[in-house]
Motif scaffolding. Structure first.
Motif, PDB file in Angstrom:
ATOM      1  N   ARG A  61       0.825  -1.200   0.000  1.00 53.91           N
ATOM      2  CA  ARG A  61       0.000   0.000   0.000  1.00 53.91           C
ATOM      3  C   ARG A  61       0.862   1.254   0.000  1.00 53.91           C
ATOM      4  NH1 ARG A  61      -2.994  -1.513   5.361  1.00 53.91           N
ATOM      5  NH2 ARG A  61      -0.952  -2.440   5.650  1.00 53.91           N
ATOM      6  N   VAL A 100       3.589   1.573   2.830  1.00 53.14           N
ATOM      7  CA  VAL A 100       3.170   1.123   4.157  1.00 53.14           C
ATOM      8  C   VAL A 100       3.589  -0.336   4.346  1.00 53.14           C
ATOM      9  CG1 VAL A 100       1.221   0.724   5.689  1.00 53.14           C
ATOM     10  CG2 VAL A 100       1.219   2.696   4.165  1.00 53.14           C
ATOM     11  N   TYR A 101       4.336  -0.571   5.374  1.00 51.94           N
ATOM     12  CA  TYR A 101       4.758  -1.939   5.668  1.00 51.94           C
ATOM     13  C   TYR A 101       4.949  -2.085   7.174  1.00 51.94           C
ATOM     14  CZ  TYR A 101       9.337   0.253   6.132  1.00 51.94           C
ATOM     15  OH  TYR A 101      10.370   1.064   6.514  1.00 51.94           O
ATOM     16  N   THR A 139       4.643  -2.397  11.017  1.00 51.75           N
ATOM     17  CA  THR A 139       3.741  -1.925  12.063  1.00 51.75           C
ATOM     18  C   THR A 139       3.530  -0.418  11.976  1.00 51.75           C
ATOM     19  OG1 THR A 139       5.533  -1.544  13.645  1.00 51.75           O
ATOM     20  CG2 THR A 139       4.572  -3.775  13.568  1.00 51.75           C
ATOM     21  N   LEU A 140       2.652   0.091  12.850  1.00 56.37           N
ATOM     22  CA  LEU A 140       2.411   1.529  12.891  1.00 56.37           C
ATOM     23  C   LEU A 140       3.683   2.273  13.304  1.00 56.37           C
ATOM     24  CD1 LEU A 140       0.168   3.642  12.511  1.00 56.37           C
ATOM     25  CD2 LEU A 140      -0.330   3.443  14.949  1.00 56.37           C
ATOM     26  N   SER A 141       4.488   1.656  14.151  1.00 49.32           N
ATOM     27  CA  SER A 141       5.762   2.275  14.559  1.00 49.32           C
ATOM     28  C   SER A 141       6.686   2.454  13.370  1.00 49.32           C
ATOM     29  CB  SER A 141       6.436   1.411  15.632  1.00 49.32           C
ATOM     30  OG  SER A 141       5.642   1.340  16.800  1.00 49.32           O
ATOM     31  N   ASP A 142       6.667   1.484  12.447  1.00 46.83           N
ATOM     32  CA  ASP A 142       7.493   1.605  11.240  1.00 46.83           C
ATOM     33  C   ASP A 142       7.031   2.788  10.393  1.00 46.83           C
ATOM     34  OD1 ASP A 142       9.090  -0.658  11.783  1.00 46.83           O
ATOM     35  OD2 ASP A 142       7.533  -1.987  11.003  1.00 46.83           O
ATOM     36  N   LEU A 143       5.709   2.967  10.283  1.00 45.19           N
ATOM     37  CA  LEU A 143       5.186   4.091   9.511  1.00 45.19           C
ATOM     38  C   LEU A 143       5.558   5.424  10.153  1.00 45.19           C
ATOM     39  CD1 LEU A 143       3.458   5.191   7.205  1.00 45.19           C
ATOM     40  CD2 LEU A 143       1.455   4.915   8.668  1.00 45.19           C
ATOM     41  N   ASP A 189      -4.826   3.859  15.084  1.00 45.05           N
ATOM     42  CA  ASP A 189      -4.021   3.157  16.080  1.00 45.05           C
ATOM     43  C   ASP A 189      -3.650   1.745  15.644  1.00 45.05           C
ATOM     44  OD1 ASP A 189      -6.460   1.955  16.196  1.00 45.05           O
ATOM     45  OD2 ASP A 189      -6.879   2.463  18.297  1.00 45.05           O
ATOM     46  N   ASP A 190      -3.959   1.414  14.381  1.00 41.63           N
ATOM     47  CA  ASP A 190      -3.633   0.079  13.875  1.00 41.63           C
ATOM     48  C   ASP A 190      -3.291   0.199  12.398  1.00 41.63           C
ATOM     49  OD1 ASP A 190      -3.529  -2.568  13.003  1.00 41.63           O
ATOM     50  OD2 ASP A 190      -5.085  -3.222  14.394  1.00 41.63           O
ATOM     51  N   ILE A 191      -2.185  -0.397  11.989  1.00 40.24           N
ATOM     52  CA  ILE A 191      -1.728  -0.317  10.599  1.00 40.24           C
ATOM     53  C   ILE A 191      -2.751  -0.920   9.640  1.00 40.24           C
ATOM     54  CG2 ILE A 191      -0.511  -2.539  10.526  1.00 40.24           C
ATOM     55  CD1 ILE A 191       0.965   0.722   9.208  1.00 40.24           C
ATOM     56  N   ILE A 219      -5.281   1.312   7.604  1.00 41.75           N
ATOM     57  CA  ILE A 219      -4.814   2.163   6.507  1.00 41.75           C
ATOM     58  C   ILE A 219      -5.052   1.463   5.183  1.00 41.75           C
ATOM     59  CG2 ILE A 219      -2.806   3.292   5.486  1.00 41.75           C
ATOM     60  CD1 ILE A 219      -1.663   3.545   8.303  1.00 41.75           C
TER      61      ILE A 219
END
Length: 346
Positions: A2, A20-21, A23-27, A51-53, A56
């Motif tokens: 994505r 987008v890949y 977790t949310l922390s990675d984003l 609050d969740d990848i 998206i």
């Protein structure tokens, strides 16, 4: 894979398109690097906190903040003033000796097509110079505004980043890499089956021993790349540019009968020595000065192909279609099967 567009909270300018890949922390980590802020949370266009990848979707527009509440970029700016307590947006105008105090947002939003609105936007001074015909300033202001814009991020994707994309994508999901920049990346020995690389920049990439089975490389730039011993079964390379690339020992032959399609490809000066290319479609491709020694080209379509000065010594051209091809200066020494005139006139 994505792709989303990221903006700084409260702004709809200078966005960054990112993949987008993970977790949310990675984003948030990617957002911090791309936008130059310390990203802590992400909102969608309606102000909803993500609050969740998994929430998206592809092509979403997201707003990244450093802990402050969501600010609607479509608002007139008053919300931001209330949150920050800033009054620097207040302006005092001298109109014929009378002073009027108002806010910049009032001037810009109440009558957006008025000269005052144009004057007090980001390019207000430039608009004012154009309005009053001050030609001597216009060019200098345009250069200054252009130089003040942040540089666009066109840096190529590295092997590390791409491997993270691969690991975070389910095996049954389509990975879209259309138009992405991989220039100079080391993608050797990776499983790249069925990936869409249409119009991607893969110039000078190392793709040796990579599995590109059924990958879409249509109009991709593969110039100067190394694809030695790569698996190219059923690959689509229509109109791709692989000038000067090395494809020694590649396998284009699919046991199931799916044929590789390189129609219209630019293969000038490529080295394809020892490749298996049974049934390959090279119609109207350019193979000028290419090296195809000891290749298996049984049943290949070479109609209209430019084979000028191409080295085809030791090749198997049984039942190959050479109709209308340019064989000026081509080398046909030590052919495995006789080359009949009927193959070039049918």
């Amino acid at each position: 894979m994505r792709r989303v567009t990221l903006f700084v909270n409260g702004s709809a300018r200078n966005g960054k398109v990112v993949a987008v890949y993970g977790t949310l922390s990675d984003l948030l980590s990617v957002a911090s690097n791309k936008l130059g802020i310390k990203a802590t949370s992400v909102y969608n266009g309606k102000g909803g906190l993500i609050d969740d990848i998994a929430l998206i979707r592809d092509d979403d527009v997201l707003f990244v903040c450093e802990g402050e509440p969501f600010i609607d970029p479509q608002s007139d700016g008053r919300a931001q003033e209330e949150l920050t307590g800033s009054h620097t947006d207040w302006l005092t105008l001298n109109v014929g000796g009378r002073y009027f105090t108002t806010t910049r947002s009032t001037l810009v939003n109440k009558e957006p097509d008025s000269m005052l609105a144009h004057m007090f936007k980001d390019k207000g001074v430039l608009e004012e110079a154009r309005f009053f015909g001050i030609d001597s300033l216009i060019e200098h202001l345009e250069i200054a505004i252009k130089n003040s814009q942040p540089a666009e991020d066109h840096s190529p994707i590295s092997r590390k980043e791409f491997v993270r994309f691969l690991l975070a994508t389910p095996t049954k999901s389509e990975l879209r890499c259309q138009g992405l920049n991989f220039s100079g990346a080391d993608l050797s020995r990776l499983d790249l089956r069925y990936i869409n690389f249409k119009m991607a920049n893969l110039s000078r990439c190392n793709l040796a021993h990579a599995n590109l089975c059924c990958a879409n490389l249509e109009r991709a730039d593969l110039s100067g790349s190394v694809l030695d011993c790569a698996n190219l079964q059923g690959v689509k390379m229509l109109c791709s540019n692989a000038e000067g690339a090395s494809l020694k020992g590649c396998n284009f032959e699919d046991p199931s009968g799916l044929k590789a399609n390189l129609e219209g490809a630019n293969l000038k000066g490529v080295d394809m020595e020892g490749s298996q290319m049974t049934g390959i479609n090279l119609r109207v491709a350019t193979l000028k000065n290419a090296k195809l020694k000891n290749c298996n080209l049984r049943g290949a379509t070479l109609a209209g192909t430019d084979l000028e000065n191409c080295d085809l010594s030791g090749c198997d051209l049984q039942e190959a279609n050479l109709r209308g091809s340019n064989v000026k200066g081509a080398i046909f020494e030590e052919m495995l099967t006789p080359l009949h005139m009927s193959q070039s006139v049918r």
